[in-house]
Design a protein around this motif. Structure first.
Motif, PDB file in Angstrom:
ATOM      1  N   MET B   1      39.476   7.396 -57.462  1.00  0.00           N
ATOM      2  CA  MET B   1      38.528   7.530 -56.340  1.00  0.00           C
ATOM      3  C   MET B   1      37.124   7.098 -56.762  1.00  0.00           C
ATOM      4  O   MET B   1      36.579   7.553 -57.752  1.00  0.00           O
ATOM      5  CB  MET B   1      38.476   9.011 -55.892  1.00  0.00           C
ATOM      6  N   THR B   2      36.568   6.226 -56.008  1.00  0.00           N
ATOM      7  CA  THR B   2      35.163   5.895 -56.267  1.00  0.00           C
ATOM      8  C   THR B   2      34.318   6.595 -55.219  1.00  0.00           C
ATOM      9  O   THR B   2      34.621   6.538 -54.026  1.00  0.00           O
ATOM     10  CB  THR B   2      34.925   4.380 -56.179  1.00  0.00           C
ATOM     11  N   THR B   3      33.313   7.264 -55.666  1.00  0.00           N
ATOM     12  CA  THR B   3      32.414   7.884 -54.696  1.00  0.00           C
ATOM     13  C   THR B   3      31.255   6.925 -54.442  1.00  0.00           C
ATOM     14  O   THR B   3      30.753   6.277 -55.355  1.00  0.00           O
ATOM     15  CB  THR B   3      31.856   9.211 -55.224  1.00  0.00           C
ATOM     16  N   VAL B   4      30.885   6.837 -53.192  1.00  0.00           N
ATOM     17  CA  VAL B   4      29.797   5.933 -52.818  1.00  0.00           C
ATOM     18  C   VAL B   4      28.498   6.713 -52.779  1.00  0.00           C
ATOM     19  O   VAL B   4      28.186   7.382 -51.810  1.00  0.00           O
ATOM     20  CB  VAL B   4      30.076   5.285 -51.452  1.00  0.00           C
ATOM     21  N   SER B   5      27.765   6.652 -53.878  1.00  0.00           N
ATOM     22  CA  SER B   5      26.527   7.428 -53.917  1.00  0.00           C
ATOM     23  C   SER B   5      25.317   6.522 -53.746  1.00  0.00           C
ATOM     24  O   SER B   5      24.264   6.946 -53.307  1.00  0.00           O
ATOM     25  CB  SER B   5      26.435   8.169 -55.244  1.00  0.00           C
ATOM     26  N   GLN B   6      25.493   5.248 -54.076  1.00  0.00           N
ATOM     27  CA  GLN B   6      24.368   4.334 -54.082  1.00  0.00           C
ATOM     28  C   GLN B   6      24.453   3.413 -52.872  1.00  0.00           C
ATOM     29  O   GLN B   6      25.526   2.925 -52.547  1.00  0.00           O
ATOM     30  CB  GLN B   6      24.472   3.442 -55.325  1.00  0.00           C
ATOM     31  N   ARG B  67      30.346  -2.038 -45.192  1.00  0.00           N
ATOM     32  CA  ARG B  67      31.681  -2.642 -45.079  1.00  0.00           C
ATOM     33  C   ARG B  67      31.572  -4.100 -44.612  1.00  0.00           C
ATOM     34  O   ARG B  67      32.213  -4.987 -45.158  1.00  0.00           O
ATOM     35  CB  ARG B  67      32.543  -1.834 -44.097  1.00  0.00           C
ATOM     36  N   GLN B  68      30.713  -4.326 -43.611  1.00  0.00           N
ATOM     37  CA  GLN B  68      30.572  -5.695 -43.103  1.00  0.00           C
ATOM     38  C   GLN B  68      30.078  -6.652 -44.188  1.00  0.00           C
ATOM     39  O   GLN B  68      30.550  -7.778 -44.296  1.00  0.00           O
ATOM     40  CB  GLN B  68      29.600  -5.728 -41.919  1.00  0.00           C
ATOM     41  N   ALA B  69      29.116  -6.169 -44.976  1.00  0.00           N
ATOM     42  CA  ALA B  69      28.570  -7.034 -46.028  1.00  0.00           C
ATOM     43  C   ALA B  69      29.614  -7.288 -47.119  1.00  0.00           C
ATOM     44  O   ALA B  69      29.767  -8.412 -47.600  1.00  0.00           O
ATOM     45  CB  ALA B  69      27.316  -6.406 -46.621  1.00  0.00           C
ATOM     46  N   LEU B  70      30.341  -6.231 -47.492  1.00  0.00           N
ATOM     47  CA  LEU B  70      31.288  -6.370 -48.609  1.00  0.00           C
ATOM     48  C   LEU B  70      32.520  -7.171 -48.218  1.00  0.00           C
ATOM     49  O   LEU B  70      33.078  -7.907 -49.026  1.00  0.00           O
ATOM     50  CB  LEU B  70      31.708  -4.981 -49.112  1.00  0.00           C
ATOM     51  N   THR B  71      32.964  -7.017 -46.974  1.00  0.00           N
ATOM     52  CA  THR B  71      34.200  -7.704 -46.587  1.00  0.00           C
ATOM     53  C   THR B  71      33.953  -9.085 -45.993  1.00  0.00           C
ATOM     54  O   THR B  71      34.884  -9.741 -45.551  1.00  0.00           O
ATOM     55  CB  THR B  71      35.007  -6.863 -45.573  1.00  0.00           C
ATOM     56  N   GLN B 103      30.661  -7.819 -57.163  1.00  0.00           N
ATOM     57  CA  GLN B 103      31.057  -6.813 -58.151  1.00  0.00           C
ATOM     58  C   GLN B 103      31.366  -5.481 -57.474  1.00  0.00           C
ATOM     59  O   GLN B 103      32.351  -4.815 -57.787  1.00  0.00           O
ATOM     60  CB  GLN B 103      29.934  -6.618 -59.176  1.00  0.00           C
ATOM     61  N   GLU B 104      30.533  -5.099 -56.524  1.00  0.00           N
ATOM     62  CA  GLU B 104      30.688  -3.818 -55.856  1.00  0.00           C
ATOM     63  C   GLU B 104      31.924  -3.836 -54.955  1.00  0.00           C
ATOM     64  O   GLU B 104      32.633  -2.839 -54.845  1.00  0.00           O
ATOM     65  CB  GLU B 104      29.416  -3.553 -55.044  1.00  0.00           C
ATOM     66  N   GLY B 105      32.189  -4.978 -54.345  1.00  0.00           N
ATOM     67  CA  GLY B 105      33.379  -5.118 -53.502  1.00  0.00           C
ATOM     68  C   GLY B 105      34.649  -4.889 -54.317  1.00  0.00           C
ATOM     69  O   GLY B 105      35.556  -4.171 -53.887  1.00  0.00           O
ATOM     70  N   LEU B 106      34.680  -5.485 -55.506  1.00  0.00           N
ATOM     71  CA  LEU B 106      35.860  -5.293 -56.352  1.00  0.00           C
ATOM     72  C   LEU B 106      35.972  -3.843 -56.779  1.00  0.00           C
ATOM     73  O   LEU B 106      37.049  -3.248 -56.754  1.00  0.00           O
ATOM     74  CB  LEU B 106      35.778  -6.196 -57.593  1.00  0.00           C
ATOM     75  N   LYS B 107      34.834  -3.250 -57.122  1.00  0.00           N
ATOM     76  CA  LYS B 107      34.837  -1.863 -57.593  1.00  0.00           C
ATOM     77  C   LYS B 107      35.328  -0.923 -56.496  1.00  0.00           C
ATOM     78  O   LYS B 107      36.116  -0.023 -56.745  1.00  0.00           O
ATOM     79  CB  LYS B 107      33.407  -1.491 -58.003  1.00  0.00           C
TER      80      LYS B 107
ATOM     81  N   ALA C  50      29.759 -13.362 -61.495  1.00  0.00           N
ATOM     82  CA  ALA C  50      30.267 -13.060 -60.156  1.00  0.00           C
ATOM     83  C   ALA C  50      30.995 -11.723 -60.121  1.00  0.00           C
ATOM     84  O   ALA C  50      30.878 -10.985 -59.143  1.00  0.00           O
ATOM     85  CB  ALA C  50      31.200 -14.177 -59.689  1.00  0.00           C
ATOM     86  N   ILE C  51      31.751 -11.414 -61.156  1.00  0.00           N
ATOM     87  CA  ILE C  51      32.587 -10.214 -61.014  1.00  0.00           C
ATOM     88  C   ILE C  51      32.312  -9.128 -62.042  1.00  0.00           C
ATOM     89  O   ILE C  51      32.785  -8.007 -61.885  1.00  0.00           O
ATOM     90  CB  ILE C  51      34.101 -10.575 -61.034  1.00  0.00           C
ATOM     91  N   ASP C  52      31.587  -9.439 -63.108  1.00  0.00           N
ATOM     92  CA  ASP C  52      31.384  -8.397 -64.122  1.00  0.00           C
ATOM     93  C   ASP C  52      29.993  -8.554 -64.755  1.00  0.00           C
ATOM     94  O   ASP C  52      29.789  -9.356 -65.667  1.00  0.00           O
ATOM     95  CB  ASP C  52      32.484  -8.490 -65.183  1.00  0.00           C
TER      96      ASP C  52
END
Lengths: 665, 192, 284
Positions: B1-6, B67-71, B103-107, C50-52
């Motif tokens: 689980m990743t918590t979205v704090s930032q 979500r819109q920005a990441l996806t 990076q954040e999208g993958l995370k 890009a990813i890391d």
């Protein structure tokens, strides 16, 4: 024994919230020499001032301490109050309980104790104050206006109409400034030259105005009411008394292909001539850098052909000095050169124009007679893109400010283009449109609704040449940011207004401030918008910041009013806070040993030599003397004097030490 | 689980030292972006900045804006050419923000899932794994690895032999280099 | 003159070997000793940043650390991508000392200065270079192509004229060539999508080609192996017939040729678009 009154102001909640004012007054009442102490909600209000006046009379006060805001704010107010009740104003002192106490502390107990200390200190000081009288300074009723654009012309005319003599200095050969270059003016579209040139003529023929064109201010000395200005009259190489302005010389001059400054490089001029046909004065100047005679001694055609013998190649610059009492600075602005914007077609494309270049293109007196034809091939452009914020509002490039005039002049440009080229497409790229001003927003809407100008909310990323075709990279930000590459036949930049490149040099000569961008600083952004921090020097027009013509004219008239108000006084008065060299009985006369360390250190050159002589005229000793009208009371000499022979009126050693000693009790 | 704090905007600030909040939506990034053209980016860079502003300004819609920005496909289709960052009048590092979004999208396991975005992700993964494992990239192995991941077995099939003929593609791997320190450091930086 | 750090990077060790060969040959002519950083690692290129984020930082920082250990203070990175990554990370190291710590490195890594090939040729050796020119490129119309990473972003590269750079043009002029003015000199070719998103590279490549062609360029001159791969290998795919294709030549090849070096030494035979025609012209 002194009889001091203490008045503690709450300043509403400003002081009262943090400082226990009644307790401060109560403690003041117990101080030696204090006969009356009171606190009040707003001491600067009329009832508050009445309280002081009444107490002075009733308690026969010999000194007043007001515990209130900074002396910068209301020292003058309270000193006037005291004077009205018959107390010498310099026997009134301010204890700063706001900026130096309540505003910088939160703990009420500590702040109150500090306030009590401050009041005690000032009470100790005021007991040693001596009555002083303001120094009277004579006044030269004559004004200098620097800059002959619309701001300078307006200020000069208003001052002259007020009955005062004006010297109007302009560094180019003619009056007129940027306004003379403009085609039509927003929001009424009246012809710029038609409304300006009559004023130029009026200024030149006004009995109270003396024109000094092709001249620059070299040096400024003195102070308010008594400035001494040095002016360099550059050599015109023409005797204006003989010249009739017939025009033979510039018609016959063989050097004809020089870019005309007046036409912003879009037209040509000769090496001799007037900048434009309506120039005032209508007398030519030789451009010595480009004249063949000055380059290699040959030619001289103008001299041979001049019927009146007015051409004089031997003329030299002339330096004159003048006394004036006030100065209006109206040196204007420049437009950002396009080579400063390399993203826009490398900054050197002939069909990318600055806003001012387009003014010349659209002007009936311009190089195309007002027809819109592009410089590269003379063709009529079918699509014109107007790029706003070209250099403005770009924090990264060091120009964060809005140039203020571009939204309106771009709307005007697009409108003029549509009037002249009916089938043409006018596209304006903008971030937002700023049109505060009477009739301004209506004007901008008219461009869209009646004249079919297209507004696209976008900043241009880049302008490039695609095999001769100009392409403007834009995006429609109101449509999701879709990219639009627009093919343009001509691009007009909403070029940023920038300060005159050498304005800092001038500001330093005059001793006025300027901001980080290079605009001259007003004394207060709201309440003193035309004054500078140097008394007697006023600002008018775009030298203070980008401004359109109505605002410029209004400020110029305001500067003229300030000048006339200054001249309305019989003489000037100033605070008697000046240094003094002590005098005592013979045979010592003064403890001054005449070392003149003070003279070397004085920033105002106010220290003179005084020779003390006996009755027969024999020299006894040489001592320093302070020139009252030059001394600014900075105190440098006092602190440097080795023999302790100097003191500062209003801040004597005795007064200052008394205040300090009271603090450490 | 990743918590979205930032917030994403805060992350961009931390990584790039510049703030999406400073963006005044002039559109200069969109106007000069080579990938903001029909058929490529689905959301313009200017609008991505606006989404990051909305995420901060309207907490009630923050999740949706993020979500819109990441996806969006946009971060993955950004070529990293820095034209936007270079020209931004407000000094926002927009290209750097795209890195953060990727990076954040993958995370957060929240990215676009179109075929081309998966291809691009596959290439980046193959490349980075190869770099971290061998220290250097062997181009032929990279291509083979990528093709195996994506199944694009025959794309550019003609280029390979031609490159080999020109001596541009080597069959055998060249020298590799030690990356143990790099791998340790990456792990250390992960756990602050 | 001796001891300039050298970071060839993966491309120059592989498909861009002619860039490596021509650069070493030119350095040899100029009397500059290139000292390859021992055990250098890949810069991570686009994929890492890009990813890391951390991997991107550590890869480049590790190479800088290895350079420092070898006693080098300046590192020439001919590949535009490698140069940009080293420069970005050197900049980042100033603000974030944690990176060096994670690598067990003493502070000060940021003082190792990455050099682009343009900075090296323009500032360090241009006088020596001029003296070595034996074959003028008279009449050769050159489209100098910077691409994106050689100049951007200016905060990292320190290049002020980022919209209209002229460093490459200066060098080409010095060799007697004739730089053309064209519109795509700093537009991205999309090379990071060479494998994964071909539509981008073909579109961008075609635009770049068209712009150069329109102004009458004979060749492209560039200093980035990815731009090179893109423009040299794919002109056919962009729909450009063989006779209209433009040779794509590394700056160091152009310099080497002007110094009188032969085509094989410079790897001019390794290109997809034949280069001989361009150099034949210069003799007429």
């Amino acid at each position: 024994m002194s009889r001091i009154g203490v008045f503690i102001c709450h300043c509403g909640e400003n002081i009262g919230k943090t400082v226990d004012c009644p307790r401060v007054a109560e403690s003041a009442r117990k101080l030696p020499g204090v006969v009356y102490a009171v606190d009040y909600r707003y001491t600067c209000s009329e009832p508050g001032q009445a309280q002081i006046r009444d107490a002075i009379k009733e308690h026969k006060l010999t000194g007043v301490v007001v515990g209130a805001c900074s002396p910068r704010m209301h020292e003058k107010t309270f000193r006037k109050t005291c004077a009205a009740a018959g107390l010498n104003p310099y026997l009134c002192e301010i204890a700063n309980l706001r900026e130096q106490c309540s505003w910088v502390h939160t703990d009420r107990e500590q702040a109150t104790r500090k306030a009590i200390d401050i009041v005690r200190s000032i009470v100790a000081r005021v007991q040693r104050n001596t009555p002083l009288a303001p120094i009277r300074v004579p006044l030269t009723r004559r004004a200098l206006v620097i800059g002959g654009g619309i701001a300078g012309i307006q200020a000069a005319l208003d001052i002259a109409d007020g009955g005062t003599e004006v010297i109007l200095v302009e560094r180019t050969p003619s009056l007129g400034g940027h306004m003379a270059q403009l085609s039509e003016t927003f929001p009424t579209l009246d012809c710029s030259q038609c409304i300006l040139t009559p004023r130029m003529v009026e200024a030149a023929s006004h009995p109270n105005i003396r024109l000094e064109t092709y001249s620059e201010v070299e040096k400024l000395g003195g102070y308010v009411g008594n400035f001494e200005v040095t002016i360099r009259r550059k050599a015109r190489s023409i005797d204006p008394k003989k010249c009739t302005g017939c025009g033979t010389c510039w018609q016959k001059c063989p050097v004809k292909k020089l870019p005309s400054e007046f036409d912003e490089g879009l037209g040509l001029r000769a090496a001799i001539g007037i900048p434009f046909p309506q120039a005032v004065p209508n007398k030519p100047v030789i451009d010595r850098a480009n004249c063949i005679k000055f380059k290699n001694g040959k030619c001289g055609a103008c001299q041979k052909l001049c019927q009146t013998g007015a051409v004089d190649f031997t003329q030299e610059d002339e330096i004159i000095t003048e006394k004036v009492g006030a100065i209006v600075v109206a040196t204007g602005f420049q437009v950002l050169p396009k080579d400063q914007l390399p993203a826009y077609a490398d900054g050197d494309h002939p069909d990318v124009l600055t806003g001012l270049q387009f003014e010349r293109l659209a002007s009936a007196s311009g190089p195309t007679g007002g027809e819109i034809r592009r410089p590269s091939d003379g063709k009529e452009p079918q699509t014109v893109v107007f790029v706003q914020c070209a250099g403005s509002r770009d924090r990264e490039k060091g120009r964060a400010y809005c140039s203020k005039i571009c939204c309106m002049y771009t709307a005007k440009h697009a409108m003029l283009y549509r009037h002249k080229v009916h089938g043409g497409r006018a596209i304006v790229l903008c971030m937002d449109v700023r049109t505060p001003g009477k009739g301004y927003d209506e004007f901008y809407r008219r461009a869209i609704e009646q004249d079919g100008v297209i507004y696209l909310r976008s900043r241009a990323a880049r302008i490039y040449r695609d095999n001769g075709q100009l392409v403007v990279q834009a995006a429609d930000t109101l449509n999701g940011g879709e990219r639009l590459d627009i093919k343009a036949d001509l691009v007009v930049l909403g070029s940023a207004a920038i300060p005159q490149p050498d304005v800092r040099t001038l500001a330093q000569k005059l001793g006025v401030g300027y901001d980080a961008d290079g605009w001259l600083s007003e004394a207060h952004p709201k309440l003193r918008p035309v004054e500078t921090n140097t008394a007697g020097i006023f600002l008018a027009g775009a030298c203070q910041g980008p401004k359109d013509i109505p605002d410029t004219v209004a400020q110029a008239s305001a500067a003229a009013a300030k000048t006339l108000a200054l001249f309305a006084a019989k003489e000037l008065q100033r605070d008697p806070i000046i240094a003094r060299v002590n005098r005592c009985a013979p045979p010592v006369f003064s403890t001054c040993i005449g070392c003149f360390t003070c003279a070397a250190a004085c920033p105002y050159k106010a220290i003179e030599r005084e020779e003390i002589r006996d009755r027969k005229g024999g020299l006894i000793k040489v001592v320093a003397r302070v020139n009252e009208s030059l001394c600014q009371g900075c105190g440098t000499c006092v602190s440097l004097c080795r023999s302790k022979s100097m003191d500062l009126d209003g801040f004597t050693e005795e007064e200052v030490f008394a205040a300090l000693e009271a603090l450490v009790e | 689980m990743t918590t979205v704090s930032q917030t994403l905007a805060n992350l961009v600030h931390q990584r790039t030292g510049t703030r999406p909040l400073d963006c005044y939506q002039c559109g200069r990034c969109a106007a000069g972006c080579p990938q903001n053209v029909p058929g490529e980016m689905d959301i313009s860079p200017t609008r991505i900045m606006r989404l990051l502003q909305g995420e901060t300004a309207f907490p009630e819609k923050a999740v949706e804006y993020a979500r819109q920005a990441l996806t969006a496909e946009t971060p993955w289709l950004c070529a990293g050419c820095q034209a936007c960052t270079t020209r931004c009048p407000q000094g926002v590092d927009i290209a750097g923000a795209m890195d953060v979004l990727r990076q954040e999208g993958l995370k957060r396991r929240m990215t676009a899932t179109t075929k081309r975005v998966r291809d691009i992700q596959a290439l980046h993964r193959t490349f980075l794994n190869s770099a971290l494992r061998h220290g250097r990239i062997h181009e032929l192995f990279l291509v083979i690895g990528y093709k195996l991941r994506t199944g694009h077995l025959f794309q550019d099939a003609a280029l390979g032999p031609a490159m080999m003929a020109k001596g541009k593609l080597h069959l055998l791997p060249g020298k590799s280099a030690d990356t143990s320190r790099v791998k340790t450091a990456v792990e250390r930086l992960k756990t602050p | 003159m001796s001891g300039l750090g050298y970071y060839p990077g993966c491309s120059l060790s592989g498909s861009a070997s002619e860039y490596d060969r021509s650069l070493r040959a030119v350095a040899g002519q100029l009397g500059v000793e290139l000292r390859e950083i021992p055990e250098w690692v890949c810069c991570g290129a686009t994929s890492a940043h890009a990813i890391d984020h951390n991997a991107a930082l550590c890869l480049a920082a590790d190479t800088l650390a290895k350079a420092r250990r070898a006693g080098l203070t300046e590192v020439l990175a001919p590949c535009a991508m490698c140069y940009q990554r080293l420069a970005v990370v050197a900049h980042e190291l100033k603000q974030n000392p944690g990176i060096a710590t994670a690598l067990d490195e003493a502070p000060g890594l940021e003082n190792i200065k990455p050099l682009s090939v343009l900075a090296w040729l323009n500032n360090g050796v241009s006088d020596a270079l001029q003296a070595k020119v034996t074959r003028s490129l008279t009449g050769l119309k050159v489209a100098c192509y910077y691409g994106c990473l050689l100049v951007r972003p200016p905060k990292i590269t320190g290049i002020q004229q980022v919209e209209a750079p002229r460093q490459m043009e200066q060098l080409v002029t010095l060799l007697g060539g004739q730089p053309v003015r064209w519109s795509m000199a700093t537009e991205c070719c999309g090379a990071s999508f060479a494998l994964s998103q071909k539509s981008t590279v073909l579109r961008q490549g075609r635009q770049i080609y068209d712009a150069a062609r329109k102004v009458g360029a004979d060749v492209f001159c560039l200093a980035c192996p990815m731009c090179h791969a893109n423009l040299d290998m794919r002109q056919g795919e962009m729909g450009i017939p063989a006779e209209a294709q433009l040779p794509v030549i590394y700056l160091t090849q152009l310099i080497g040729w002007a110094m009188g070096l032969d085509a094989t030494t410079l790897g001019l035979d390794k290109h997809f678009v034949p280069t001989a025609g361009a150099f034949a012209k210069e003799k007429s």
